[in-house]
Design an enzyme around this catalytic site. Structure first.
Site, short mmCIF file in Angstrom:
data_model
loop_
_atom_site.label_atom_id
_atom_site.label_comp_id
_atom_site.label_asym_id
_atom_site.label_seq_id
_atom_site.Cartn_x
_atom_site.Cartn_y
_atom_site.Cartn_z
N HIS A 1 0.85 -1.18 0.00
CA HIS A 1 0.00 0.00 0.00
C HIS A 1 0.89 1.24 0.00
CE1 HIS A 1 -3.96 -1.87 1.71
NE2 HIS A 1 -3.38 -2.66 0.81
N GLU B 1 1.14 3.98 1.82
CA GLU B 1 1.76 4.42 3.06
C GLU B 1 2.89 3.48 3.48
OE1 GLU B 1 -2.68 5.55 3.35
OE2 GLU B 1 -1.49 3.91 2.53
N CYS C 1 -5.95 2.68 5.65
CA CYS C 1 -6.66 1.45 5.98
C CYS C 1 -6.12 0.92 7.31
CB CYS C 1 -6.46 0.42 4.85
SG CYS C 1 -4.83 -0.36 4.86
N CYS D 1 -2.32 0.02 7.15
CA CYS D 1 -1.47 1.20 7.04
C CYS D 1 -1.49 2.00 8.34
CB CYS D 1 -1.89 2.06 5.86
SG CYS D 1 -1.57 1.24 4.28
#
Length: 159
Positions: free
Chosen positions: A56, A58, A86, A89
């Site tokens: 992801h 991040e 999310c 993250c």
């Protein structure tokens, strides 16, 4: 209060989200890690291009920043992300310990384009045996022994 500096950095995160999406790397998410006025980490969603569900934006940005800074903590940094993090993250952000996080789109905005993490938030509170992916305790004496050794270890780095 946000100003031109914050807007400039957010635009960079948004630009990364667009670039990754257009390249087919993954969903439309981008993030940067900033220390002072310098971008020390960049990331965009690369789940598809890396066949890695943890890639992801991040997480990618945090990994790059930590490598560049030679530290597993980002105490003097800020994170700018194109969307509210999310659960995965958010966990990575808390472990990295930045000063603050700025986000553009909300988790509701993400759900509206079929990136809905609400089921994960719900699953956290469900008993292990009743989770959609059951968590099954398998106690092991040697595993506990390793924990005891860690507790007694003198030259450990806590984080």
């Amino acid at each position: 209060m946000t100003g031109e500096r914050e807007k400039k950095f957010m635009q960079k995160a948004v630009e990364l989200s667009r670039r990754g999406m257009e390249n087919g790397d993954g969903g439309p998410f981008g993030a940067i890690v900033v220390r002072g006025d310098e971008i020390v980490g960049e990331g965009w969603n690369q789940v598809l291009s890396h066949t890695d569900p943890t890639a992801h934006a991040e997480v990618v940005a945090i990994r790059e920043a930590c490598q560049k800074l030679g530290s597993f903590q980002l105490h003097d940094c800020e994170i700018y992300t194109s969307c509210e993090p999310c659960p995965m993250c958010l966990g990575a952000i808390y472990w990295a310990r930045p000063q603050r996080v700025y986000f553009a789109n909300t988790k509701e905005d993400a759900a509206a384009i079929e990136f809905d993490d609400s089921f994960i938030y719900r699953e956290i509170g469900v008993e292990h045996a009743h989770k959609k992916i059951p968590l099954i305790a398998l106690p092991d004496e040697e595993a506990l022994n390793v924990f005891r050794q860690w507790k007694e270890k003198g030259n450990k780095t806590l984080y």
